[in-house]
Scaffold this active site. Structure first.
Site, mmCIF file in Angstrom:
data_model
loop_
_atom_site.group_PDB
_atom_site.id
_atom_site.type_symbol
_atom_site.label_atom_id
_atom_site.label_comp_id
_atom_site.label_asym_id
_atom_site.label_seq_id
_atom_site.Cartn_x
_atom_site.Cartn_y
_atom_site.Cartn_z
ATOM 1 N N HIS A 1 0.844 -1.193 0.000
ATOM 2 C CA HIS A 1 0.000 0.000 0.000
ATOM 3 C C HIS A 1 0.883 1.248 0.000
ATOM 4 O O HIS A 1 2.028 1.200 0.455
ATOM 5 C CB HIS A 1 -0.857 0.036 1.274
ATOM 6 C CG HIS A 1 -1.942 -0.981 1.308
ATOM 7 N ND1 HIS A 1 -2.056 -1.918 2.307
ATOM 8 C CD2 HIS A 1 -3.000 -1.189 0.483
ATOM 9 C CE1 HIS A 1 -3.138 -2.666 2.093
ATOM 10 N NE2 HIS A 1 -3.718 -2.251 0.985
ATOM 11 N N CYS B 1 -2.579 0.407 9.754
ATOM 12 C CA CYS B 1 -3.715 -0.412 9.324
ATOM 13 C C CYS B 1 -4.514 -0.996 10.486
ATOM 14 O O CYS B 1 -5.619 -1.492 10.293
ATOM 15 C CB CYS B 1 -3.280 -1.501 8.364
ATOM 16 S SG CYS B 1 -1.996 -2.547 8.964
HETATM 17 C C1 CIR Z 1 -3.803 -7.798 3.481
HETATM 18 O O1 CIR Z 1 -3.001 -8.313 2.693
HETATM 19 O O2 CIR Z 1 -4.807 -7.217 3.079
HETATM 20 C C2 CIR Z 1 -3.518 -7.877 4.967
HETATM 21 N N1 CIR Z 1 -2.891 -9.119 5.257
HETATM 22 C C3 CIR Z 1 -2.630 -6.728 5.398
HETATM 23 C C4 CIR Z 1 -3.272 -5.404 5.224
HETATM 24 C C5 CIR Z 1 -2.396 -4.274 5.681
HETATM 25 N N2 CIR Z 1 -3.085 -3.064 5.574
HETATM 26 C C6 CIR Z 1 -2.496 -1.872 5.531
HETATM 27 O O3 CIR Z 1 -1.294 -1.773 5.515
HETATM 28 N N3 CIR Z 1 -3.287 -0.810 5.454
#
Ligand code: CIR
Length: 272
Positions: A180, A267
């Protein structure tokens, strides 16, 4: 100033979530401890938490930031780029409806993850911090990534514009190890952006003072300014020292178990 945040602890099946990392399976007990310390830090920063129950139906649901973009003028629910995460949105919408009278949504064919959206104070060039502090025109950087497509980014940009906000797209497709935009970008206030080396030369960030992450400490770029403090991942002394030299009191938080699942500090909460 943030006064509220929404958090959701990981469920016992956290390891079944998505990841590009090769760091082994997360330890659930330690992940819970790390999440608890994260919540405590937010409260220490003056934030009142809405604590949701763990949701085993969605192993990535602890990463609540990806499901919505919340601003001081409204909230919009995302349409996550990963199909396995689509159902997370409905549940967060229920919660956000307690705080916002009207909710908006990203629609097909748009895809958007909140982790690709970085609110960055007033537009580059305006008096540092002045407008942002008064809740006026914030600027947003919107990453176009493997999760967020142009249609999603454009829908968000249009929605932001209708609320008086400006935005810029930052294409990170092809940037290695950057799931991201906020994996490599954070706003510190004071017209300052934290950037990882991979983003440091982008034209989009001209007009901001850039704080570079120490080489080898890229993961620490995903720090979070919460009121008077900056939350930073523990184990990155070079970058933590940089923040402290700039005058920011830091709170270092263990993130080892969430990192295994591609998760960073931002996140784990929706802050508003
Ligand atoms: C994913 O791959 O969607 C989750 N395992 C990790 C999301 C991390 N989100 C973020 O950095 N905003």
């Amino acid at each position: 100033m943030f006064t509220k945040a929404i958090v959701r602890p990981p469920g016992p099946n956290l390891a079944e979530g998505l990841t590009t990392m090769d760091l082994g399976a997360p330890n659930y007990r330690r992940a819970l401890q790390q999440h608890a310390a994260y919540c405590e830090a937010l409260e220490e920063c003056g934030v009142t938490l809405t604590r949701l129950e763990a949701d085993e139906q969605y192993p990535d649901s602890t990463f609540v930031e990806d499901t919505a973009v919340v601003t001081n003028r409204g909230a919009i629910l995302t349409r996550p780029g990963a199909a396995s995460r689509a159902g997370e949105v409905e549940r967060i919408a229920e919660v956000l409806s307690r705080f916002y009278s009207e909710l908006h949504f990203i629609h097909p064919p748009g895809r958007l993850d909140g982790g690709d959206v970085c609110e960055a104070g007033c537009e580059a060039g305006c008096e540092a911090g002045y407008e942002a502090e008064r809740g006026a025109r914030s600027h947003f950087f919107i990453g176009i990534s493997e999760r967020t497509n142009e249609a999603g980014a454009q829908q968000l940009a249009d929605w932001l514009a209708s609320h008086g906000f400006s935005s810029t797209f930052v294409d990170i497709r092809g940037v290695k190890n950057m799931l991201h935009l906020k994996s490599g970008l954070a706003f510190l206030g004071d017209n300052r952006l934290v950037v990882s080396d991979a983003l440091a030369d982008r034209d989009e960030f001209r007009g901001h003072e850039l704080v570079r992450v120490t080489a080898g400490e890229e993961y620490a770029a995903n720090c979070v300014r919460v009121n008077d403090r900056v939350l930073v991942a523990a184990g990155y002394p070079g970058f933590t020292g940089t923040l402290q030299d700039l005058g920011y009191p830091t709170i270092a938080l263990e993130m080892v178990e969430f990192r295994k699942m591609d998760g960073g500090l931002s996140c784990l909460s929706l802050r508003f």
